[in-house]
Write an enzyme that holds these catalytic residues in place. Sequence first.
Site, PDB file in Angstrom:
ATOM      1  CB  CYS A 121      13.015  -1.028 -28.964  1.00 36.13           C
ATOM      2  SG  CYS A 121      13.416   0.718 -29.433  1.00 36.13           S
TER       3      CYS A 121
ATOM      4  CB  CYS B  76      10.637   3.883 -26.793  1.00 36.36           C
ATOM      5  SG  CYS B  76      10.431   3.299 -28.515  1.00 36.36           S
TER       6      CYS B  76
ATOM      7  CB  CYS C 266     -24.262  25.470  -1.041  1.00 30.87           C
ATOM      8  SG  CYS C 266     -22.666  25.498  -0.305  1.00 30.87           S
TER       9      CYS C 266
ATOM     10  CB  CYS D  59     -20.446  21.351  -0.642  1.00 32.82           C
ATOM     11  SG  CYS D  59     -21.394  21.821   0.772  1.00 32.82           S
TER      12      CYS D  59
ATOM     13  CG  ASP E 185      22.100  -6.257  17.064  1.00 27.54           C
ATOM     14  OD1 ASP E 185      23.056  -5.787  17.410  1.00 27.54           O
ATOM     15  OD2 ASP E 185      21.197  -6.336  17.078  1.00 27.54           O
TER      16      ASP E 185
ATOM     17  CG  ASP F  72      16.810  -3.950  16.016  1.00 26.25           C
ATOM     18  OD1 ASP F  72      17.553  -2.828  15.383  1.00 26.25           O
ATOM     19  OD2 ASP F  72      16.715  -4.091  17.135  1.00 26.25           O
TER      20      ASP F  72
ATOM     21  CG  ASP G  68      21.608  -2.834  14.979  1.00 26.21           C
ATOM     22  OD1 ASP G  68      22.181  -2.531  15.854  1.00 26.21           O
ATOM     23  OD2 ASP G  68      20.468  -3.699  15.010  1.00 26.21           O
TER      24      ASP G  68
END
Length: 805
Positions: free
Chosen positions: A15, A18, A83, A86, A499, A698, A702
């Site tokens: 619920c 929680c 090895c 790595c 704009d 845009d 802006d």
Amino acid sequence: MSQKEATLQISGMTCAACATRIEKGLKKIEGVEDATVNFALEKTNIKYDPEKADIAKFKEKVQSLGYNVVSDKVEFDITGMTCAACANKIEKRLNKLDGIEKATVNFALESVLVEYSPNQVSVSDMKETIKKLGYTLEQKQEKSGEQVDHRQKEIEKQQGKFLFSLILSFPLLWAMVSHFEFTRFIWLPDMFMNPWVQLALATPVQFIVGGQFYVGAYKALRNKSANMDVLVALGTSAAYFYSLYLSIKSIGSGAHMVELYYETSAVLITLIILGKLFEAKAKGRSSEAIKKLMGLQAKTATVMRDGQEMNIPIEEVLVGDIVYVKPGEKVPVDGEIMEGRSALDESMLTGESIPIDKTVGDTVIGSTINKNGFLKIKATKVGKDTALAQIIKVVEEAQGSKAPIQRLADVISGIFVPIVVGIAIVTFLVWYFFLSPGEFAEALEKFIAVLVIACPCALGLATPTSIMAGSGRAAEFGILFKGGEHLEMTHRLDTIILDKTGTVTNGKPSLTDVLLTEGMDETEFLKLVGTAERNSEHPLAEAIVEGIKEKGIELGSSDLFEAIPGFGIRSTVNGKQLFIGTRRLMAKHHIDVGDELSKMETLEKQGKTAMLVAIDGHYAGIVAVADTIKETSKEAIARLQNMGLEVVMITGDNTQTAKAIADQVGIKHVIAEVLPEGKAEEVKKLQQVGKKVAMVGDGINDAPALATADIGMAIGTGTDVAMEAADITLIRGDLMSIADAIFMSKKTITNIKQNLFWALAYNCIGIPIAAAGFLAPWLAGAAMAFSSVSVVLNALRLQRIKLKA
């Protein structure tokens, strides 16, 4: 301080209480700046300082609170290791990736087992990271879609529990129904009245099916809080153990008792499990938008590698690959057309049903559909960088975020359960000592009914389900809300600042007018002008050439070309000398234009750039170029004004041009000759007089204004969906989307208010009715389940909303 975000999938919440407890617990961790838990999505989003906190700490905290973090596991074969060093290097690098909880490399088996959060990191991210180290990972097993599986498995588990509980509870319900005065005609096997048979039927339901409520209640109480599990465990236990006490008391009497309450606890648990089932299925439907978007993605791609054409999974496509797309196929990645021509259906991205013609050099968006031509595309964006992946990310973030209106529900949920327990105890005492003195069974029944009717599930689901459904539906129309708070704020707007360039207009100049002297042939005139201008790099020259080509006129080559800065051009074409440019250019070369300057001034008042043309020393005509207004701008602005919004246009252009554009689209308030940084100041001025302002631009020039406004809306194509400054991205690049965004916001907020009203009203009405004794416990359980489902179903209505024309 660098900030990171983590998103974790959580299981075990029952619920809203929680969710509130997890939220509070995470916020207490040092380094955590903010944490929000979405009960409906079962996700938490955490903003934190990576130097002080990490995912392991978050997982530990969630588990200590009694819940689980869902992780994916994947195993890879590794090639290239030589090895143990790595193996060490690979392990360290993977463990540094955001979202990796644990990576263990086995050098002997040449494999690695990774436990990770799918919301943070993908399999392709891991492969790419290790590839940079010089090794290759090959997946052994695929566990994609684990989150869906996790929820589906939980649903299947609860279905099994429900059927088991239903079978055992049915005889108890049968016994209860048949002992009323008006139902005595119903036949009942005598054994069902035996208290020990009833005990045998009720016990598995109480402790096997209902065990989850005891576990949840214990975890909640251990952490000094209370949730729905506490209410259910208290109520059903009271009924069960009181019935057990009466059963033991009846030993030796030989009576078959009917005053037992085994059916109350068993039927209650059955109904609550059923309600949870309905709720889980409905919640799954509310995230349908994300599933739809993910379903749009192509699964494979045909690429050319090492001279061979091969079909590979979409995850393996790399930037720079040449991808082949046949007619009818989905474009797998974002890219640029290298060869071919076709019409592409971009309706998934823009909502526009008309296919768009594309050719060499044009950009294409992944998951759009190639309608009729064969294309070769160079991949420019793959994986999580594609437009669709960005859209999915934005929608997921919006669905996972909280709207301010949800804070009320969170506060109520946090204190609700203890208050309800208190009311239930008071109800029991009032009935036992005053209303029905000494009648323990009757007082207990009222106590149980109050506990059960008051479950706060509906309250917890009220806001997030509406946010999920509303933002998901908006995304289908190409409107991306970045968060629930933006979805809520949008409906309060009263002023829209637009704009000019690229928002009201197309942002690209085009040829608009051709005025000729008497007797001049238009085709010949345009061929000469186009041939002369094709050598110029000026944007206006490009617009003229493009406009002439669109008329189907073939251009030749010029014998001479000279650009005259500030004046225009001089060119020789087919032995004819052309001057194209300003009044001053004509005056400089003593070309008489007569009364034609008045026509030029008229065009300029309309916001157009007009150029005079002279051929062989004689005036021949005028060509005019303008940044044309988008087809829907005028209609969209009228629609905004009809909604009671004030529309303002802002631009860096000169006042005359700005007013000419504004007049054409019906805008009365114009702010011209404003620098990008000045736009933010203009926004502030409007806010200071109490306006709720949206800035529409845009998203690049802006950016300051977009960030300053109450709501920043970025107009753009799908490639612009990652604009950081905007709160909303309008993918279609159409001003109609502004009104659509406001409409969707209003509908969503109305839906949230409906949900909150009914969730609160349900409890405010239900608790007194239960306390007054007018509601049997099993009816209270059914009503509680119905309340949660009804809230979710109301939210789902948003997925069927149609935009107004």
